[in-house]
Design a protein around this motif. Structure first.
Motif, PDB file in Angstrom:
ATOM      1  N   SER A 352       0.752  -1.482  -0.112  1.00  0.00           N
ATOM      2  CA  SER A 352      -0.072  -0.243   0.052  1.00  0.00           C
ATOM      3  C   SER A 352       1.085   1.480  -0.004  1.00  0.00           C
ATOM      4  N   ASN A 353       2.001   1.283   0.428  1.00  0.00           N
ATOM      5  CA  ASN A 353       3.292   2.397   0.915  1.00  0.00           C
ATOM      6  C   ASN A 353       3.780   2.510  -0.934  1.00  0.00           C
ATOM      7  N   ARG A 354       3.423   4.176  -1.530  1.00  0.00           N
ATOM      8  CA  ARG A 354       3.564   4.211  -3.044  1.00  0.00           C
ATOM      9  C   ARG A 354       4.545   4.208  -3.177  1.00  0.00           C
ATOM     10  N   ALA A 355       5.598   5.203  -2.197  1.00  0.00           N
ATOM     11  CA  ALA A 355       6.665   5.273  -2.341  1.00  0.00           C
ATOM     12  C   ALA A 355       8.050   3.629  -2.722  1.00  0.00           C
ATOM     13  N   LEU A 356       7.241   2.251  -1.401  1.00  0.00           N
ATOM     14  CA  LEU A 356       8.149   1.407  -1.947  1.00  0.00           C
ATOM     15  C   LEU A 356       7.434   1.006  -3.234  1.00  0.00           C
ATOM     16  N   ALA A 357       5.805   0.910  -3.489  1.00  0.00           N
ATOM     17  CA  ALA A 357       5.132   0.525  -4.571  1.00  0.00           C
ATOM     18  C   ALA A 357       6.467   0.982  -5.939  1.00  0.00           C
ATOM     19  N   ALA A 358       6.405   1.662  -6.186  1.00  0.00           N
ATOM     20  CA  ALA A 358       7.283   2.489  -7.148  1.00  0.00           C
ATOM     21  C   ALA A 358       8.696   1.740  -7.084  1.00  0.00           C
ATOM     22  N   ARG A 359       9.459   1.648  -5.968  1.00  0.00           N
ATOM     23  CA  ARG A 359      11.137   1.007  -6.503  1.00  0.00           C
ATOM     24  C   ARG A 359      10.588  -0.181  -6.458  1.00  0.00           C
ATOM     25  N   LEU A 360       9.702  -1.581  -6.205  1.00  0.00           N
ATOM     26  CA  LEU A 360       9.263  -2.043  -6.722  1.00  0.00           C
ATOM     27  C   LEU A 360       8.813  -2.290  -7.847  1.00  0.00           C
ATOM     28  N   ALA A 361       8.755  -1.365  -8.241  1.00  0.00           N
ATOM     29  CA  ALA A 361       8.419  -2.234 -10.211  1.00  0.00           C
ATOM     30  C   ALA A 361       9.466  -1.871 -10.661  1.00  0.00           C
ATOM     31  N   THR A 362      10.894  -0.717  -9.947  1.00  0.00           N
ATOM     32  CA  THR A 362      12.215  -0.347 -10.683  1.00  0.00           C
ATOM     33  C   THR A 362      12.953  -1.705 -10.359  1.00  0.00           C
ATOM     34  N   ALA A 363      12.122  -2.417  -9.785  1.00  0.00           N
ATOM     35  CA  ALA A 363      12.820  -3.933  -9.484  1.00  0.00           C
ATOM     36  C   ALA A 363      12.864  -4.528 -10.219  1.00  0.00           C
ATOM     37  N   GLU A 365      11.908  -3.530 -13.179  1.00  0.00           N
ATOM     38  CA  GLU A 365      12.454  -4.234 -15.052  1.00  0.00           C
ATOM     39  C   GLU A 365      14.111  -4.128 -14.988  1.00  0.00           C
ATOM     40  N   THR A 366      14.407  -3.499 -13.108  1.00  0.00           N
ATOM     41  CA  THR A 366      16.208  -4.679 -13.167  1.00  0.00           C
ATOM     42  C   THR A 366      16.486  -6.805 -12.976  1.00  0.00           C
ATOM     43  N   VAL A 367      14.595  -7.312 -13.000  1.00  0.00           N
ATOM     44  CA  VAL A 367      14.924  -8.520 -13.220  1.00  0.00           C
ATOM     45  C   VAL A 367      14.886  -8.543 -14.413  1.00  0.00           C
ATOM     46  N   ARG A 368      13.488  -7.525 -15.219  1.00  0.00           N
ATOM     47  CA  ARG A 368      13.347  -7.816 -16.823  1.00  0.00           C
ATOM     48  C   ARG A 368      14.773  -7.977 -17.462  1.00  0.00           C
ATOM     49  N   ASP A 369      15.344  -7.304 -17.023  1.00  0.00           N
ATOM     50  CA  ASP A 369      17.174  -6.481 -18.029  1.00  0.00           C
ATOM     51  C   ASP A 369      17.773  -7.403 -17.464  1.00  0.00           C
ATOM     52  N   GLY A 370      17.305  -8.988 -16.309  1.00  0.00           N
ATOM     53  CA  GLY A 370      18.004  -9.874 -16.416  1.00  0.00           C
ATOM     54  C   GLY A 370      18.820  -9.973 -15.045  1.00  0.00           C
ATOM     55  N   GLY A 371      18.585  -9.282 -14.158  1.00  0.00           N
ATOM     56  CA  GLY A 371      19.736  -8.925 -12.610  1.00  0.00           C
ATOM     57  C   GLY A 371      18.685  -9.729 -11.955  1.00  0.00           C
ATOM     58  N   THR A 372      19.017 -10.372 -11.166  1.00  0.00           N
ATOM     59  CA  THR A 372      18.113 -10.831  -9.842  1.00  0.00           C
ATOM     60  C   THR A 372      17.726 -10.255  -8.729  1.00  0.00           C
ATOM     61  N   VAL A 373      16.788 -11.181  -8.360  1.00  0.00           N
ATOM     62  CA  VAL A 373      16.252 -11.141  -7.395  1.00  0.00           C
ATOM     63  C   VAL A 373      16.246 -10.321  -6.236  1.00  0.00           C
ATOM     64  N   ALA A 374      16.887 -10.902  -5.759  1.00  0.00           N
ATOM     65  CA  ALA A 374      17.903 -10.052  -4.543  1.00  0.00           C
ATOM     66  C   ALA A 374      18.627  -8.867  -4.493  1.00  0.00           C
ATOM     67  N   LEU A 384      16.577  -8.979   6.047  1.00  0.00           N
ATOM     68  CA  LEU A 384      16.381 -11.131   6.261  1.00  0.00           C
ATOM     69  C   LEU A 384      16.234 -11.668   4.980  1.00  0.00           C
ATOM     70  N   ALA A 385      15.027 -11.102   4.530  1.00  0.00           N
ATOM     71  CA  ALA A 385      13.993 -11.265   3.219  1.00  0.00           C
ATOM     72  C   ALA A 385      14.810 -11.196   2.287  1.00  0.00           C
ATOM     73  N   VAL A 386      15.722 -10.356   1.766  1.00  0.00           N
ATOM     74  CA  VAL A 386      16.368 -10.171   0.999  1.00  0.00           C
ATOM     75  C   VAL A 386      17.477 -11.562   0.782  1.00  0.00           C
ATOM     76  N   ARG A 387      18.240 -12.227   1.992  1.00  0.00           N
ATOM     77  CA  ARG A 387      19.255 -12.617   2.207  1.00  0.00           C
ATOM     78  C   ARG A 387      18.497 -14.238   1.849  1.00  0.00           C
ATOM     79  N   LEU A 388      16.639 -14.518   2.080  1.00  0.00           N
ATOM     80  CA  LEU A 388      16.429 -15.381   2.234  1.00  0.00           C
ATOM     81  C   LEU A 388      15.835 -15.751   0.182  1.00  0.00           C
ATOM     82  N   LEU A 389      15.422 -15.015  -0.305  1.00  0.00           N
ATOM     83  CA  LEU A 389      15.157 -15.341  -1.830  1.00  0.00           C
ATOM     84  C   LEU A 389      16.380 -14.906  -2.674  1.00  0.00           C
ATOM     85  N   ASP A 390      17.301 -14.789  -2.354  1.00  0.00           N
ATOM     86  CA  ASP A 390      18.799 -14.890  -3.041  1.00  0.00           C
ATOM     87  C   ASP A 390      19.249 -16.286  -3.151  1.00  0.00           C
ATOM     88  N   ALA A 391      18.482 -16.964  -1.207  1.00  0.00           N
ATOM     89  CA  ALA A 391      19.739 -18.306  -1.484  1.00  0.00           C
ATOM     90  C   ALA A 391      17.906 -18.969  -2.050  1.00  0.00           C
TER      91      ALA A 391
END
Length: 455
Positions: A352-363, A365-374, A384-391
């Motif tokens: 619901s936080n629009r600032a975080l949602a905008a940053r997630l939309a940018t993320a 684009e990064t994954v679409r260009d070949g970047g990792t999710v983490a 902690l969430a980022v490290r778990l997603l990386d694993a």
């Protein structure tokens, strides 16, 4: 079947088992195409399992020859059909104002009883998953969901869904157009239809709804006592300032003399509230309207949401809540067979936080260009969430690690809520006690001054 959907007849199965029974069926595939035909099977359950292995969902099935269902079973089906059609017709023909009143009443009852629409939806979806896993046709499972055991909102929702599926629409397309259902329903159900595991997809949706409702229930329970304490404090001070102090001020005015500073301040505050309450109320209304107008401006709400992330306690709580919702929906969508980028888009809808949602939309684009999710979500979600997603990416189990990240974020959210409540309670008690102490001191000083003059 009607409704413009394509219809075709499927040839009869050949079976080497001479003791089998021939069943006539009407079914729909994952694209919504309605078909009819006959199949040889030992029982109705075997016939449904045979159709399911073909990727078909039976909406009606009956024996052509041989075994016949009992009269009691046929009567039960007829009663279920009649009750559902009657309830759907009643909801459709009810005047708009009457239906609105009924929906409002159901929300009030749910609020008083502690039940919510999301909680009831989790129960209904769980029941549908159980029915489908037991071999019950989809039409009968939807009939149960639209039955009188559900709330008015759910009855109307599932009555519309059932009508569309009977007209030939796919279940995924039907649920996607219902505003009461979360946005993840459509893709999850579509994936279940395509893989022939609709019961498992609905069970995963029920798990997601139950987890979210359990978390909201715990947060509500944690906030009940501070809310009651705050309301009691406001009511107590209102009575003191609007009833007790004016009467005491009248007695002191009759006695004459000079009053202490604390007493004069208390009487002045009481006089402002008693005589100028309308001005204070109007100022409050104008302030609320001004804030709403400011938030409606372009980019202002986003700026407020971004600023909130830096507030003490509030920022951590909001970021953790966003992480719990995001990773929970991400895990659900991935397990349902949704590809990564659409799953990330669905998960972003839970933030619901629009600032975080905008940053997630940018993320994304990064994954679409070949970047990792983490790597894309680093500095957006908690570490902690980022490290778990990386694993999860490294092990090939991104859905499982996203679910673990959701569990960890929900646990942290509960701890944060408990810590905030533990801080709010003493603040409220000390604040109310300080105000009561000031009132008592002001009144006692005035009484002692009167006694001194009399003596």
């Amino acid at each position: 079947m009607s409704g413009g959907a394509a219809s075709r007849t499927v040839p009869v199965d050949a079976s080497s088992n001479t003791s089998s029974v021939r069943w006539h069926y009407v079914a729909a595939d994952s694209t919504g195409t309605v078909m009819s035909g006959e199949v040889d099977a030992l029982s109705e359950r075997d016939a449904i399992d045979t159709l399911r292995r073909r990727g078909l969902w039976a909406t009606d099935i009956s024996p052509v020859a041989g075994a016949r269902r009992s009269a009691a079973a046929r009567a039960e089906d007829s009663a279920l059909e009649r009750d559902t059609i009657d309830s759907g017709s009643a909801l459709a023909s009810r005047p708009p104002h009457s239906l609105t009143a009924r929906l409002g009443a159901s929300r009030f009852v749910a609020m008083v009883s502690g039940r919510t629409v999301r909680g009831e939806l989790a129960i209904v979806v769980r029941a549908m998953a159980t029915l489908l896993a037991a071999g019950v046709p989809l039409d009968r499972a939807l009939a149960y969901a639209a039955g009188p055991s559900s709330s008015a909102e759910l009855q109307a929702t599932f009555a519309r869904i059932r009508a569309r599926t009977r007209a030939g629409d796919a279940l995924s397309a039907s649920v996607r157009d219902e505003p009461l259902l979360p946005s993840v329903f459509g893709p999850a159900v579509a994936a279940g239809e395509g893989s022939g595991t609709l019961d498992a997809a609905l069970a995963s949706l029920a798990d997601h709804l139950e987890r979210g409702e359990a978390l909201r229930a715990k947060l509500r329970a944690a906030l009940i006592y501070p809310a009651v304490l705050g309301v009691a404090s406001v009511l107590g001070m209102t009575v003191i300032l609007l009833v007790v102090v004016p009467r005491f001020a009248g007695l002191i005015a009759d006695a004459g003399g000079t009053l202490p500073l604390s007493t004069r301040a208390l009487i002045a505050i009481s006089g402002v509230l008693t005589n100028w309450w309308w001005l204070l109320l109007g100022t409050g209304v104008l302030a609320v309207a001004a804030v709403r107008q400011w938030l409606a401006g372009h980019g202002n709400r986003e700026r407020l949401h971004a600023a909130r992330l830096g507030w003490p306690v509030v920022g951590h709580f909001e970021r953790t809540r966003a992480a719990a919702g995001y990773t929970g929906v991400l895990a659900l969508a991935l397990r349902a067979g949704v590809s990564l980028l659409p799953a990330m888009v669905l998960a972003r809808g839970m933030v619901s936080n629009r600032a975080l949602a905008a940053r997630l939309a940018t993320a994304e684009e990064t994954v679409r260009d070949g970047g990792t999710v983490a790597g894309a979500l680093d500095s957006i979600l908690p570490p902690l969430a980022v490290r778990l997603l990386d694993a999860g990416e490294a092990s090939g189990d991104l859905a499982g690690m996203a679910a673990r990240a959701a569990d960890a974020a929900e646990a942290e959210l509960q701890r944060s809520a408990s810590g905030a409540v533990a801080l709010i309670e003493p603040v409220l008690i000390l604040g109310f006690g300080g105000v009561v102490g000031f009132v008592a001191l002001a009144l006692l000083q005035a009484i002692y001054g009167l006694n001194a003059r009399v003596l």
